[in-house]
Design a protein around this motif. Structure first.
Motif, PDB file in Angstrom:
ATOM      1  N   ARG A 239       0.862  -1.191   0.000  1.00  0.00           N
ATOM      2  CA  ARG A 239       0.000   0.000   0.000  1.00  0.00           C
ATOM      3  C   ARG A 239       0.891   1.231   0.000  1.00  0.00           C
ATOM      4  O   ARG A 239       1.730   1.395   0.887  1.00  0.00           O
ATOM      5  N   ALA A 241       0.665   4.296   0.723  1.00  0.00           N
ATOM      6  CA  ALA A 241       0.676   5.193   1.881  1.00  0.00           C
ATOM      7  C   ALA A 241       1.699   4.778   2.931  1.00  0.00           C
ATOM      8  O   ALA A 241       2.180   5.616   3.700  1.00  0.00           O
ATOM      9  N   LYS A 242       2.035   3.487   2.974  1.00  0.00           N
ATOM     10  CA  LYS A 242       3.000   3.019   3.970  1.00  0.00           C
ATOM     11  C   LYS A 242       4.381   3.637   3.771  1.00  0.00           C
ATOM     12  O   LYS A 242       5.133   3.786   4.730  1.00  0.00           O
ATOM     13  N   ASN A 245       4.242   8.334   3.430  1.00  0.00           N
ATOM     14  CA  ASN A 245       4.293   9.140   4.653  1.00  0.00           C
ATOM     15  C   ASN A 245       5.705   9.309   5.202  1.00  0.00           C
ATOM     16  O   ASN A 245       5.946  10.185   6.038  1.00  0.00           O
ATOM     17  N   GLY A 282      -0.332  16.627   5.177  1.00  0.00           N
ATOM     18  CA  GLY A 282      -0.962  15.561   5.948  1.00  0.00           C
ATOM     19  C   GLY A 282      -2.467  15.536   5.747  1.00  0.00           C
ATOM     20  O   GLY A 282      -3.069  14.473   5.604  1.00  0.00           O
ATOM     21  N   LEU A 283      -3.075  16.715   5.731  1.00  0.00           N
ATOM     22  CA  LEU A 283      -4.522  16.797   5.481  1.00  0.00           C
ATOM     23  C   LEU A 283      -4.866  16.245   4.101  1.00  0.00           C
ATOM     24  O   LEU A 283      -5.860  15.537   3.923  1.00  0.00           O
ATOM     25  N   GLN A 284      -4.037  16.561   3.130  1.00  0.00           N
ATOM     26  CA  GLN A 284      -4.289  16.086   1.778  1.00  0.00           C
ATOM     27  C   GLN A 284      -4.231  14.557   1.698  1.00  0.00           C
ATOM     28  O   GLN A 284      -5.031  13.929   1.025  1.00  0.00           O
ATOM     29  N   GLN A 285      -3.303  13.943   2.416  1.00  0.00           N
ATOM     30  CA  GLN A 285      -3.138  12.497   2.355  1.00  0.00           C
ATOM     31  C   GLN A 285      -4.229  11.756   3.104  1.00  0.00           C
ATOM     32  O   GLN A 285      -4.504  10.596   2.823  1.00  0.00           O
ATOM     33  N   THR A 286      -4.846  12.405   4.090  1.00  0.00           N
ATOM     34  CA  THR A 286      -5.856  11.715   4.887  1.00  0.00           C
ATOM     35  C   THR A 286      -7.272  12.080   4.484  1.00  0.00           C
ATOM     36  O   THR A 286      -8.233  11.731   5.165  1.00  0.00           O
ATOM     37  N   GLN A 287      -7.403  12.770   3.353  1.00  0.00           N
ATOM     38  CA  GLN A 287      -8.714  13.265   2.959  1.00  0.00           C
ATOM     39  C   GLN A 287      -9.664  12.111   2.624  1.00  0.00           C
ATOM     40  O   GLN A 287      -9.258  11.027   2.255  1.00  0.00           O
ATOM     41  N   LYS A 288     -10.956  12.436   2.735  1.00  0.00           N
ATOM     42  CA  LYS A 288     -11.999  11.495   2.330  1.00  0.00           C
ATOM     43  C   LYS A 288     -12.368  11.756   0.879  1.00  0.00           C
ATOM     44  O   LYS A 288     -11.907  12.695   0.257  1.00  0.00           O
TER      45      LYS A 288
END
Length: 292
Positions: A239, A241-242, A245, A282-288
């Motif tokens: 994945r 994202a691992k 980040n 960080g906000l961009q990566q965790t967005q819905k």
């Protein structure tokens, strides 16, 4: 060792190398012009990637296919992107140029709207507002209500480098070339252009072994080994994202090295601005997935 653990180790290796490049840029640019540094680094990186393409048995494919893409991609990366980036580092403190350059991921999200027809989420917009507030803090060096920048051209160059880098990756979204082959072809196009610019300009001057070593380091690690390690990490991980980040580890280490090696005092405005930029990323990566 499982695939994910290997990927994280490769990713950490790439991030560790990227953490040193702001310092290497400033050390090299203390002696060399941005064009001289670009030419030397591109030559070293081209030779390294060429050797790896030959070792992998892909040289026949590299010589036969993919040159139509390389013809324009090589002018963007390495030529335009790195010349603009090095010019920014030549004018700004390393900490400021490094922090501003980290906004390329946000620039990619915004450019994807007109180029790829994608839509912005509310979180994309919020992330952009937070991160570019950090850009304003850094550009004004904390005097946020004063529109007079300490080095306006340096700030413009740093932000222009993020647009070039984001545009390069967006235009390469459908590039079918193997990554290493593609990079070698791009540098094969870019290196003659840089050589011509150098010959038409001041030429290449010998600045001593420390300057030469810094230039070789940039080409070998920033443009070469780090790219290869990151490609291995992305290829092996289950994945993305691992490993994506992990890039957040680089700025604090970069600031520390700039302080210890170059002697740059860490400005409070840089710290505040960098925190805002990283928060925005960080906000961009965790967005819905909610669309705006």
């Amino acid at each position: 060792m499982n695939q994910d653990r290997q990927a994280i180790l490769f990713g950490l290796g790439a991030v560790a190398l990227w953490s040193t490049v702001a310092t290497a840029f400033k050390v090299a640019l203390a002696w060399m012009t941005p064009l001289e540094l670009m030419w030397l680094a591109a030559l070293v990186s081209w030779a390294l990637m060429g050797a790896l393409v030959i070792k992998q048995g892909n040289i026949a494919t590299a010589l036969r296919n993919g040159w139509k893409t390389a013809a324009w991609a090589g002018l963007m990366n390495p030529v335009a992107y790195y010349l603009v980036l090095f010019a920014a580092y030549d004018r700004l403190p390393g900490q400021e140029a490094m922090a501003l350059n980290y906004t390329w991921a946000l620039a990619m999200a915004f450019l994807a709207v007109p180029l790829l027809g994608q839509r912005l989420t509310r979180m994309d917009i919020a992330a952009g507002l937070v991160a570019y507030a950090g850009v304003w803090v850094i550009a004004t060096r904390g005097a946020v209500f004063n529109v007079s920048f300490a080095d306006p051209l340096g700030v413009v160059l740093a932000l222009a480098s993020t647009l070039l880098w984001a545009l390069y990756w967006l235009l390469n979204a459908r590039d079918r070339r193997p990554p290493l082959v593609g990079q070698w072809q791009n540098f094969s196009v870019g290196l003659p252009v840089l050589s011509l610019l150098l010959l038409l300009g001041p030429g290449y001057q010998w600045h001593g072994w420390p300057a030469f070593g810094a230039g070789v380091y940039v080409g070998l690690f920033e443009m070469g080994v780090a790219f290869i390690l990151w490609q291995l990490a992305v290829h092996k991980v289950s994945r993305t994202a691992k490993v994506s980040n992990l890039i957040f580890l680089s700025p604090p280490v970069s600031l520390l090295l700039l302080f210890l090696v170059v002697g740059e005092p860490i400005l409070p405005s840089t710290l505040i601005g960098l925190v805002l930029i990283l928060l925005g990323l960080g906000l961009q990566q965790t967005q819905k997935s909610e669309q705006f």
